[in-house]
Design an enzyme around this catalytic site. Structure first.
Site, PDB file in Angstrom:
ATOM      1  N   ASP A  65     -12.565  51.051  27.408  1.00 45.65           N
ATOM      2  CA  ASP A  65     -11.911  50.868  28.983  1.00 45.65           C
ATOM      3  C   ASP A  65     -12.521  49.467  29.516  1.00 45.65           C
ATOM      4  O   ASP A  65     -12.331  48.807  30.286  1.00 45.65           O
ATOM      5  CB  ASP A  65     -12.215  51.986  29.822  1.00 45.65           C
ATOM      6  N   HIS A  66     -13.791  49.148  28.882  1.00 45.48           N
ATOM      7  CA  HIS A  66     -14.435  47.867  29.562  1.00 45.48           C
ATOM      8  C   HIS A  66     -14.137  46.721  28.774  1.00 45.48           C
ATOM      9  O   HIS A  66     -13.537  45.793  29.420  1.00 45.48           O
ATOM     10  CB  HIS A  66     -15.965  48.116  29.438  1.00 45.48           C
ATOM     11  N   ASP A  70     -23.043  55.444  30.623  1.00 44.14           N
ATOM     12  CA  ASP A  70     -22.579  54.898  31.521  1.00 44.14           C
ATOM     13  C   ASP A  70     -22.854  55.391  33.014  1.00 44.14           C
ATOM     14  O   ASP A  70     -23.038  56.755  33.218  1.00 44.14           O
ATOM     15  CB  ASP A  70     -21.050  54.839  31.643  1.00 44.14           C
ATOM     16  N   ARG A  93     -19.983  48.503  42.923  1.00 37.15           N
ATOM     17  CA  ARG A  93     -21.001  47.574  43.096  1.00 37.15           C
ATOM     18  C   ARG A  93     -20.667  46.265  43.569  1.00 37.15           C
ATOM     19  O   ARG A  93     -19.666  45.661  43.000  1.00 37.15           O
ATOM     20  CB  ARG A  93     -21.627  47.184  41.293  1.00 37.15           C
ATOM     21  N   SER A 109     -26.517  49.627  36.403  1.00 34.01           N
ATOM     22  CA  SER A 109     -25.841  50.196  35.120  1.00 34.01           C
ATOM     23  C   SER A 109     -26.843  50.861  34.273  1.00 34.01           C
ATOM     24  O   SER A 109     -28.085  50.492  34.412  1.00 34.01           O
ATOM     25  CB  SER A 109     -25.208  48.941  34.593  1.00 34.01           C
ATOM     26  N   ARG A 121     -26.822  50.102  30.889  1.00 32.40           N
ATOM     27  CA  ARG A 121     -26.671  49.278  29.751  1.00 32.40           C
ATOM     28  C   ARG A 121     -27.950  49.128  29.151  1.00 32.40           C
ATOM     29  O   ARG A 121     -28.949  48.560  29.747  1.00 32.40           O
ATOM     30  CB  ARG A 121     -26.000  47.855  30.014  1.00 32.40           C
TER      31      ARG A 121
HETATM   32  C1  MIC Z   1     -21.174  49.148  34.962  1.00 36.48           C
HETATM   33  O1  MIC Z   1     -20.607  49.507  36.086  1.00 36.48           O
HETATM   34  O2  MIC Z   1     -22.048  48.186  35.346  1.00 36.48           O
HETATM   35  C2  MIC Z   1     -20.874  49.349  33.578  1.00 36.48           C
HETATM   36  C3  MIC Z   1     -20.486  48.124  32.935  1.00 36.48           C
HETATM   37  O3  MIC Z   1     -19.976  50.319  33.581  1.00 36.48           O
HETATM   38  C4  MIC Z   1     -22.142  49.872  32.977  1.00 36.48           C
HETATM   39  C5  MIC Z   1     -22.103  50.152  31.757  1.00 36.48           C
HETATM   40  C6  MIC Z   1     -22.270  48.904  30.866  1.00 36.48           C
HETATM   41  O4  MIC Z   1     -23.061  47.986  31.149  1.00 36.48           O
HETATM   42  O5  MIC Z   1     -21.683  48.823  29.837  1.00 36.48           O
HETATM   43  C7  MIC Z   1     -22.796  51.152  33.831  1.00 36.48           C
HETATM   44  O6  MIC Z   1     -22.664  51.437  34.935  1.00 36.48           O
HETATM   45  O7  MIC Z   1     -23.641  51.998  33.200  1.00 36.48           O
HETATM   46 FE1  SF4 Z   2     -16.056  50.418  34.672  1.00 42.00          FE
HETATM   47 FE2  SF4 Z   2     -18.449  50.505  35.489  1.00 42.00          FE
HETATM   48 FE3  SF4 Z   2     -16.633  49.475  36.955  1.00 42.00          FE
HETATM   49 FE4  SF4 Z   2     -16.806  52.033  36.583  1.00 42.00          FE
HETATM   50  S1  SF4 Z   2     -18.207  50.682  37.711  1.00 42.00           S
HETATM   51  S2  SF4 Z   2     -14.972  50.635  36.677  1.00 42.00           S
HETATM   52  S3  SF4 Z   2     -17.387  52.282  34.405  1.00 42.00           S
HETATM   53  S4  SF4 Z   2     -17.416  48.752  34.946  1.00 42.00           S
END
Ligand code: MIC
Ligand code: SF4
Length: 636
Positions: free
Chosen positions: A64-65, A119, A379, A535, A537
């Protein structure tokens, strides 16, 4: 004795440790989820552990990313993930099916179970009474291999909801109100358990919005009871068998209680550049905006999309802005198409994007320079939209849709009557986008497909007793993992290639960081409070490790990033960092069982320091990280 909901679920899952605040407890994990941006690494780690089939009740791999395919890299990763799922016994949610958290809630979440996801918004499933926790990919890989997940037993904070939401005020405003009160570190070491009469006025998608964005408080997770409302929702999803009644006992106790009277709430908005910087919308009404983006795992449910469609019905998006919409799942889209509400979006001039994360993680949809973008996401860190000088505001779908028509930030209460939304009794079930696991005899024969961008995991040596080097960078409070390891369309395709992605560590903060780290052969990073929030990550730990970062010194750490550092053998040191300057030469002695000592050679002074590592953390760090630790234990 009366028990709260968290105690009940933990009691049924704790395999080691006493359930006392701050104590290490290990939980049996029933389900796992990964998404593609963290998943490639998690499965490389799972392979390195050497188990032939996942040992959970259910594991799902989502894509999905990284759905913007500007070259072979993301597409290769998708193929890798699909072949891994077939090989090791996972469900695979195909690209285009939707955002992991939305789809997991619809198809797999179960009250009373535990879920570990790579995640940070995994707590979304707490909306139906699951203990759902976000973690680094390696922790999820270990859980897939049957390892329990260890965490500090959190404080259980009861959030008592009373009253009912006024017209135009919705779930997003509840979580923004909580963020206004506790800010981005107020949830660290805590679980928010919702209770009280106000809970009964919230449907499942609304509850999931709240547990989703609870992540922004730094909380371990958030949870709602599983009640009659949850039951109806499970029935509508054709999963009545997954439902159980699960509520806190009468008289259950909490470590602390926060009370929110829903009837007193008004539409809220988070201002740049922090989800905790919350104000009433009425205070900023009239501000011009250039982009509106509706979707993300926080606000992309059918409830939210229906609300938006019905607000937009018969109107046109204002000429000074663009409206982007990412529905959360194919199920949501199919309903909108069937009911005709999809046309309201199209007719109004919305740009409807894929059912994926999209602009939330800078995968397309970057706003213009110096613009204001109003988003229903969770965010608003600086630069996360892909445009460094854009201002990101966060608000509800109601605020976003009304503002899209008006062209300026608008308090929806000025817009007349709110539309009445009707939810279906029965959802359309789209099974063809989820590939179930293969039986073991077939799975064994599957060949894993690796593209040239998928590079093997680097090996890291164990931690030496003395760490020496320069402070390569000093940063302030609330540093996010987006600062440490930025995402976006350019960098995300490198998630399965550590040598390449390492070049971007701290690139938005200090473009010289990479070359300095290379030149000095590594060193230290110094931070402030709540270092590594945001996140999950683990690249924000693996890539610095690859560049030779030996320890991070900060006043406090966020939960997930702290454990990612430990997982990759970087020492999290707690100290007052005021006196330390960039360029100082430090010497750290790591006799971890008896303490830790930090000497600033440049200043010629000892810096009082400590660590809060458990016995298991110490063993992991000494082994060089979680992977060598598990391998060593499996051999013993
Ligand atoms: C995000 O919202 O920052 C992400 C991308 O979903 C991350 C995961 C990632 O960096 O792959 C998260 O929230 O854990
Ligand atoms: Fe995707 Fe992270 Fe954004 Fe949620 S917050 S939509 S998991 S990138």
């Amino acid at each position: 004795m009366s028990k709260n909901l968290v105690e009940k679920i933990f009691e049924a899952h704790v395999v080691e440790g006493r359930m006392e605040t701050g104590n290490d407890v290990s939980l049996r994990i029933d389900q796992t989820l990964t998404q593609d941006a963290t998943g490639t690494m998690a499965y490389l780690e799972f392979e390195a552990i050497g188990i032939l089939r996942v040992r959970t009740e259910l594991s799902v791999s989502y894509v999905d990313h990284n759905t913007l395919q500007t070259d072979f890299r993301n597409a290769d990763d998708h193929r890798f993930l699909q072949s891994v799922a077939s090989r090791y016994g996972l469900y695979f949610s195909r690209p285009g099916n939707g955002i992991c958290h939305q789809v997991h809630l619809e198809r797999f979440a179960r009250p009373g179970k535990t879920l570990l996801g790579s995640d940070s918004h995994t707590p979304t499933a707490g909306g139906v009474g699951m203990v759902a926790i976000g973690a680094g990919g390696l922790n999820v890989a270990a859980a897939m291999a049957g390892e329990p997940f260890t965490l500090k037993y959190p404080e259980i904070v009861g959030v008592k909801l009373t009253g009912e939401l006024p017209e135009w005020v919705s779930a997003k405003d509840i979580i923004l109100e909580l963020l206004r009160r506790v800010d981005v570190k107020g949830g660290v070491g805590k679980i928010f358990e919702y209770f009280g009469p106000g809970v009964k006025s919230l449907d499942v998608p609304s509850r999931a919005t709240i547990t989703n964005m609870g992540a922004e408080t730094g909380a371990t997770t958030s949870i709602f009871p599983s009640d009659e409302i949850t039951k109806k929702w499970f029935e509508a999803q054709g999963r009545a068998d997954a439902w159980i009644l699960l509520e806190a006992d009468e008289g259950a106790e909490y470590d602390d209680v926060i009370e929110i009277d829903l009837s007193e709430l008004e539409p809220m908005i988070a201002m740049p550049h922090s989800p905790g910087n919350v104000k009433p919308v009425s205070e900023v009404a009239g501000m011009e905006i250039q982009q509106i983006a509706i979707g993300s795992c926080t606000n992309s449910s059918l409830r939210d999309m229906k609300m938006v469609a019905n607000i937009l019905k018969g109107h046109t998006v204002a000429e000074n802005l663009q409206l982007l919409i990412n529905p959360g799942s194919r199920q949501v889209v199919e309903h909108l198409v069937e009911s005709g509400e999809y046309n309201y979006l199209v007719d109004a001039g919305a740009r409807i994007l894929e059912n994926a994360c999209g602009p939330c993680i800078g995968m397309g949809g970057a706003p213009p320079s110096g613009s204001v973008t109003l988003r229903t996401y969770n965010r608003n860190f600086e630069g996360r939209s892909g445009t460094k000088d854009a201002m990101i505001m966060l608000a509800s779908p109601e605020v976003a849709a009304v503002s899209a028509i008006k062209g300026v930030i608008t308090d929806p209460r000025e817009f007349g009557k709110a539309p009445n939304i009707e939810m279906p009794d029965r959802f359309v079930i789209t099974k063809n986008m989820i590939i179930p696991p293969l039986p073991p005899e077939k799975a064994e024969k599957v060949e894993i497909i690796r593209g040239p961008n998928i590079r093997p995991l680097p090996e890291f040596p164990p931690l030496p007793e003395v760490l020496e080097g320069e402070v390569l960078l000093k940063v302030g409070d609330n540093i996010t993992t987006d600062h440490i390891m930025p995402a976006g369309a350019r960098i995300l395709p490198l998630r399965s290639n550590i040598p390449e992605i390492s070049k971007y560590v701290y690139s938005g903060v200090d473009p010289e960081f990479y070359s300095r780290a290379m030149e000095k052969g590594g060193g230290f990073i110094v931070g402030g409070e709540n270092y590594g929030q945001g996140s999950s990550r683990e690249h924000a730990a693996i890539a610095p490790k690859y560049l030779g970062i030996k320890a991070v010194l900060a006043k406090s750490f966020s939960r997930i990033h702290r454990s990612n550092l430990i997982n990759f053998g970087i020492l999290p040191v707690i100290c007052d960092t005021e006196q330390i300057e960039q360029g100082d030469f430090l010497e750290i002695r790591t006799a971890l069982r008896s303490g830790i000592s930090v000497f600033d050679r440049t200043k010629g002074e000892e810096i009082p320091a400590k660590h809060d590592l458990s016995e298991k953390d110490v063993e992991i760090i000494e082994a060089g990280g979680l992977l060598p630790y598990i391998r060593r234990r499996n051999k013993a």
